[in-house]
Design a protein around this motif. Structure first.
Motif, PDB file in Angstrom:
ATOM      1  N   THR A  13       0.834  -1.203   0.000  1.00 45.34           N
ATOM      2  CA  THR A  13       0.000   0.000   0.000  1.00 45.34           C
ATOM      3  C   THR A  13       0.867   1.251   0.000  1.00 45.34           C
ATOM      4  OG1 THR A  13      -1.755  -1.179   1.162  1.00 45.34           O
ATOM      5  CG2 THR A  13      -1.827   1.226   1.227  1.00 45.34           C
ATOM      6  N   SER A  14       1.922   1.253   0.786  1.00 42.44           N
ATOM      7  CA  SER A  14       2.834   2.407   0.812  1.00 42.44           C
ATOM      8  C   SER A  14       3.472   2.628  -0.557  1.00 42.44           C
ATOM      9  CB  SER A  14       3.925   2.197   1.855  1.00 42.44           C
ATOM     10  OG  SER A  14       3.361   2.053   3.127  1.00 42.44           O
ATOM     11  N   PHE A  15       3.899   1.545  -1.180  1.00 43.53           N
ATOM     12  CA  PHE A  15       4.509   1.653  -2.513  1.00 43.53           C
ATOM     13  C   PHE A  15       3.507   2.208  -3.523  1.00 43.53           C
ATOM     14  CE2 PHE A  15       5.394  -0.225  -6.696  1.00 43.53           C
ATOM     15  CZ  PHE A  15       6.626   0.364  -6.940  1.00 43.53           C
ATOM     16  N   ILE A  16       2.288   1.714  -3.493  1.00 45.81           N
ATOM     17  CA  ILE A  16       1.263   2.175  -4.440  1.00 45.81           C
ATOM     18  C   ILE A  16       0.950   3.649  -4.220  1.00 45.81           C
ATOM     19  CG2 ILE A  16      -1.183   1.939  -5.056  1.00 45.81           C
ATOM     20  CD1 ILE A  16      -0.829  -1.105  -4.635  1.00 45.81           C
ATOM     21  N   ILE A  17       0.844   4.066  -2.974  1.00 47.67           N
ATOM     22  CA  ILE A  17       0.554   5.472  -2.680  1.00 47.67           C
ATOM     23  C   ILE A  17       1.707   6.354  -3.153  1.00 47.67           C
ATOM     24  CG2 ILE A  17       0.257   7.145  -0.809  1.00 47.67           C
ATOM     25  CD1 ILE A  17      -1.435   4.958   0.606  1.00 47.67           C
ATOM     26  N   LEU A  18       2.947   5.956  -2.899  1.00 45.60           N
ATOM     27  CA  LEU A  18       4.092   6.730  -3.375  1.00 45.60           C
ATOM     28  C   LEU A  18       4.124   6.788  -4.902  1.00 45.60           C
ATOM     29  CD1 LEU A  18       6.918   5.618  -0.925  1.00 45.60           C
ATOM     30  CD2 LEU A  18       5.840   7.863  -1.075  1.00 45.60           C
ATOM     31  N   PHE A  19       3.798   5.659  -5.543  1.00 48.15           N
ATOM     32  CA  PHE A  19       3.771   5.598  -7.005  1.00 48.15           C
ATOM     33  C   PHE A  19       2.692   6.515  -7.587  1.00 48.15           C
ATOM     34  CE2 PHE A  19       3.070   3.176 -11.053  1.00 48.15           C
ATOM     35  CZ  PHE A  19       4.340   3.380 -11.571  1.00 48.15           C
ATOM     36  N   SER A 140      -3.610  14.997 -22.864  1.00 53.79           N
ATOM     37  CA  SER A 140      -3.378  13.545 -22.831  1.00 53.79           C
ATOM     38  C   SER A 140      -2.686  13.149 -21.526  1.00 53.79           C
ATOM     39  CB  SER A 140      -2.565  13.097 -24.043  1.00 53.79           C
ATOM     40  OG  SER A 140      -1.283  13.665 -24.023  1.00 53.79           O
ATOM     41  N   LEU A 141      -1.826  14.011 -21.001  1.00 57.11           N
ATOM     42  CA  LEU A 141      -1.193  13.729 -19.706  1.00 57.11           C
ATOM     43  C   LEU A 141      -2.235  13.679 -18.593  1.00 57.11           C
ATOM     44  CD1 LEU A 141       1.975  16.020 -19.883  1.00 57.11           C
ATOM     45  CD2 LEU A 141       1.855  13.567 -20.224  1.00 57.11           C
ATOM     46  N   ILE A 142      -3.222  14.564 -18.692  1.00 55.09           N
ATOM     47  CA  ILE A 142      -4.284  14.583 -17.682  1.00 55.09           C
ATOM     48  C   ILE A 142      -5.076  13.285 -17.731  1.00 55.09           C
ATOM     49  CG2 ILE A 142      -6.417  15.746 -16.983  1.00 55.09           C
ATOM     50  CD1 ILE A 142      -5.136  18.361 -18.070  1.00 55.09           C
ATOM     51  N   TYR A 143      -5.445  12.849 -18.929  1.00 56.96           N
ATOM     52  CA  TYR A 143      -6.211  11.610 -19.068  1.00 56.96           C
ATOM     53  C   TYR A 143      -5.423  10.403 -18.563  1.00 56.96           C
ATOM     54  CZ  TYR A 143      -9.298  14.388 -22.039  1.00 56.96           C
ATOM     55  OH  TYR A 143     -10.137  15.346 -22.520  1.00 56.96           O
ATOM     56  N   ILE A 144      -4.154  10.335 -18.910  1.00 55.06           N
ATOM     57  CA  ILE A 144      -3.312   9.227 -18.442  1.00 55.06           C
ATOM     58  C   ILE A 144      -3.223   9.249 -16.913  1.00 55.06           C
ATOM     59  CG2 ILE A 144      -0.941   8.344 -18.378  1.00 55.06           C
ATOM     60  CD1 ILE A 144      -0.711   9.314 -21.323  1.00 55.06           C
ATOM     61  N   GLY A 145      -3.001  10.430 -16.354  1.00 53.62           N
ATOM     62  CA  GLY A 145      -2.883  10.559 -14.899  1.00 53.62           C
ATOM     63  C   GLY A 145      -4.148  10.156 -14.168  1.00 53.62           C
ATOM     64  N   PHE A 146      -5.314  10.647 -14.641  1.00 52.73           N
ATOM     65  CA  PHE A 146      -6.569  10.294 -13.982  1.00 52.73           C
ATOM     66  C   PHE A 146      -6.875   8.803 -14.145  1.00 52.73           C
ATOM     67  CE2 PHE A 146      -8.033  14.874 -14.013  1.00 52.73           C
ATOM     68  CZ  PHE A 146      -8.049  14.989 -12.628  1.00 52.73           C
ATOM     69  N   GLY A 147      -6.622   8.260 -15.330  1.00 49.85           N
ATOM     70  CA  GLY A 147      -6.845   6.835 -15.546  1.00 49.85           C
ATOM     71  C   GLY A 147      -6.002   5.992 -14.610  1.00 49.85           C
ATOM     72  N   ALA A 148      -4.746   6.382 -14.449  1.00 50.96           N
ATOM     73  CA  ALA A 148      -3.844   5.636 -13.566  1.00 50.96           C
ATOM     74  C   ALA A 148      -4.279   5.767 -12.110  1.00 50.96           C
ATOM     75  CB  ALA A 148      -2.419   6.140 -13.746  1.00 50.96           C
ATOM     76  N   LEU A 149      -4.740   6.947 -11.707  1.00 49.57           N
ATOM     77  CA  LEU A 149      -5.193   7.109 -10.325  1.00 49.57           C
ATOM     78  C   LEU A 149      -6.441   6.266 -10.056  1.00 49.57           C
ATOM     79  CD1 LEU A 149      -4.612  10.893  -9.541  1.00 49.57           C
ATOM     80  CD2 LEU A 149      -3.365   8.918  -8.667  1.00 49.57           C
ATOM     81  N   ILE A 150      -7.331   6.172 -11.027  1.00 55.92           N
ATOM     82  CA  ILE A 150      -8.511   5.315 -10.872  1.00 55.92           C
ATOM     83  C   ILE A 150      -8.069   3.854 -10.742  1.00 55.92           C
ATOM     84  CG2 ILE A 150     -10.545   4.420 -12.076  1.00 55.92           C
ATOM     85  CD1 ILE A 150     -10.909   7.323 -13.170  1.00 55.92           C
ATOM     86  N   ALA A 151      -7.126   3.443 -11.588  1.00 59.72           N
ATOM     87  CA  ALA A 151      -6.611   2.071 -11.512  1.00 59.72           C
ATOM     88  C   ALA A 151      -5.958   1.816 -10.150  1.00 59.72           C
ATOM     89  CB  ALA A 151      -5.618   1.819 -12.638  1.00 59.72           C
ATOM     90  N   ILE A 152      -5.225   2.776  -9.643  1.00 58.51           N
ATOM     91  CA  ILE A 152      -4.590   2.626  -8.331  1.00 58.51           C
ATOM     92  C   ILE A 152      -5.656   2.512  -7.246  1.00 58.51           C
ATOM     93  CG2 ILE A 152      -3.304   3.935  -6.582  1.00 58.51           C
ATOM     94  CD1 ILE A 152      -1.357   4.709  -8.806  1.00 58.51           C
ATOM     95  N   GLY A 153      -6.731   3.294  -7.368  1.00 58.30           N
ATOM     96  CA  GLY A 153      -7.830   3.190  -6.408  1.00 58.30           C
ATOM     97  C   GLY A 153      -8.444   1.801  -6.399  1.00 58.30           C
ATOM     98  N   VAL A 154      -8.649   1.236  -7.580  1.00 54.85           N
ATOM     99  CA  VAL A 154      -9.208  -0.118  -7.685  1.00 54.85           C
ATOM    100  C   VAL A 154      -8.246  -1.138  -7.081  1.00 54.85           C
ATOM    101  CG1 VAL A 154      -9.884  -1.917  -9.339  1.00 54.85           C
ATOM    102  CG2 VAL A 154     -10.678   0.428  -9.659  1.00 54.85           C
ATOM    103  N   ILE A 155      -6.968  -0.990  -7.390  1.00 57.46           N
ATOM    104  CA  ILE A 155      -5.957  -1.904  -6.830  1.00 57.46           C
ATOM    105  C   ILE A 155      -5.942  -1.819  -5.304  1.00 57.46           C
ATOM    106  CG2 ILE A 155      -3.469  -2.317  -6.651  1.00 57.46           C
ATOM    107  CD1 ILE A 155      -3.301  -1.498  -9.643  1.00 57.46           C
ATOM    108  N   LEU A 156      -5.988  -0.610  -4.768  1.00 55.63           N
ATOM    109  CA  LEU A 156      -5.995  -0.447  -3.315  1.00 55.63           C
ATOM    110  C   LEU A 156      -7.242  -1.063  -2.695  1.00 55.63           C
ATOM    111  CD1 LEU A 156      -4.597   3.170  -2.798  1.00 55.63           C
ATOM    112  CD2 LEU A 156      -3.549   1.024  -2.087  1.00 55.63           C
ATOM    113  N   TYR A 157      -8.388  -0.885  -3.344  1.00 49.38           N
ATOM    114  CA  TYR A 157      -9.641  -1.443  -2.841  1.00 49.38           C
ATOM    115  C   TYR A 157      -9.550  -2.970  -2.741  1.00 49.38           C
ATOM    116  CZ  TYR A 157     -14.475  -3.048  -2.765  1.00 49.38           C
ATOM    117  OH  TYR A 157     -15.633  -3.695  -2.457  1.00 49.38           O
ATOM    118  N   TYR A 158      -9.123  -3.607  -3.835  1.00 48.60           N
ATOM    119  CA  TYR A 158      -9.049  -5.073  -3.823  1.00 48.60           C
ATOM    120  C   TYR A 158      -7.917  -5.586  -2.944  1.00 48.60           C
ATOM    121  CZ  TYR A 158     -12.788  -5.504  -7.141  1.00 48.60           C
ATOM    122  OH  TYR A 158     -14.024  -5.445  -7.728  1.00 48.60           O
TER     123      TYR A 158
END
Length: 180
Positions: A13-19, A140-158
């Protein structure tokens, strides 16, 4: 050495948050490239010494074809990179000896042979390269960033859900009898 489930969860979790800060930085950079005020860029009106297609070597050593112009009085080549690699209209409208106005951001990395932070090109009060193209790259940087943050949220949830399964052990009939 095998980590306990709790230690493994905390570490991952710490690694994912830092990432995730990397993606927040991408979003911040994308927003900074939106709605550019040309008065805050460097501006040069000069004669084209030469222009064409050259390779841009970034700081990681990767090469890509870019359109560049070399202006009299400017010690660097400035250019633009397009994913489509379509530079024909720029090649046809800018010639050696033309007087153009270029808006760009100063070169940050001295190892790059072409500064690809060219924002806009004007020639005879006509815009040849619109700043909108540069701003669009930022979105495009904004879209990539938001997409990755959503993916990180899903990863953290599971990850949290799986961790909670490891610490909640159901009581069995054997465990209940031993407590009596």
């Amino acid at each position: 050495m095998k980590l306990s489930p709790k230690s493994n969860y905390i570490l991952s979790t710490s690694f994912i948050i830092l990432f995730s800060f990397l993606f927040i930085f991408l979003i911040k950079t994308g927003f900074e490239k939106q709605k550019i005020d040309l008065n805050k860029t460097k501006k040069i009106t000069s004669i084209v010494e030469h222009c064409g297609i050259d390779f841009h070597q970034n700081s990681k050593g990767q090469k890509q074809n870019v359109f560049y112009i070399k202006l009299k009085g400017l010690d660097e080549k400035i250019g633009v990179y397009r994913l489509s690699k379509k530079y024909d209209e720029l090649l046809n409208s800018i010639n050696k000896g033309d007087t153009i106005t270029a808006y760009y951001f100063g070169k940050i990395n001295t190892t790059e042979n072409v500064n690809i932070d060219l924002v806009q090109i004007d020639k005879n009060k006509k815009v040849l390269l619109d700043k909108y193209e540069y701003e669009k790259k930022g979105s495009s940087l904004i879209y990539i960033g938001f997409g990755a943050l959503i993916a990180i949220g899903v990863i953290l949830y599971y990850s949290r859900k799986n961790y909670l399964k490891t610490i909640k052990k159901p009581k069995t009939a054997v465990n209940r009898r031993s407590k009596k």
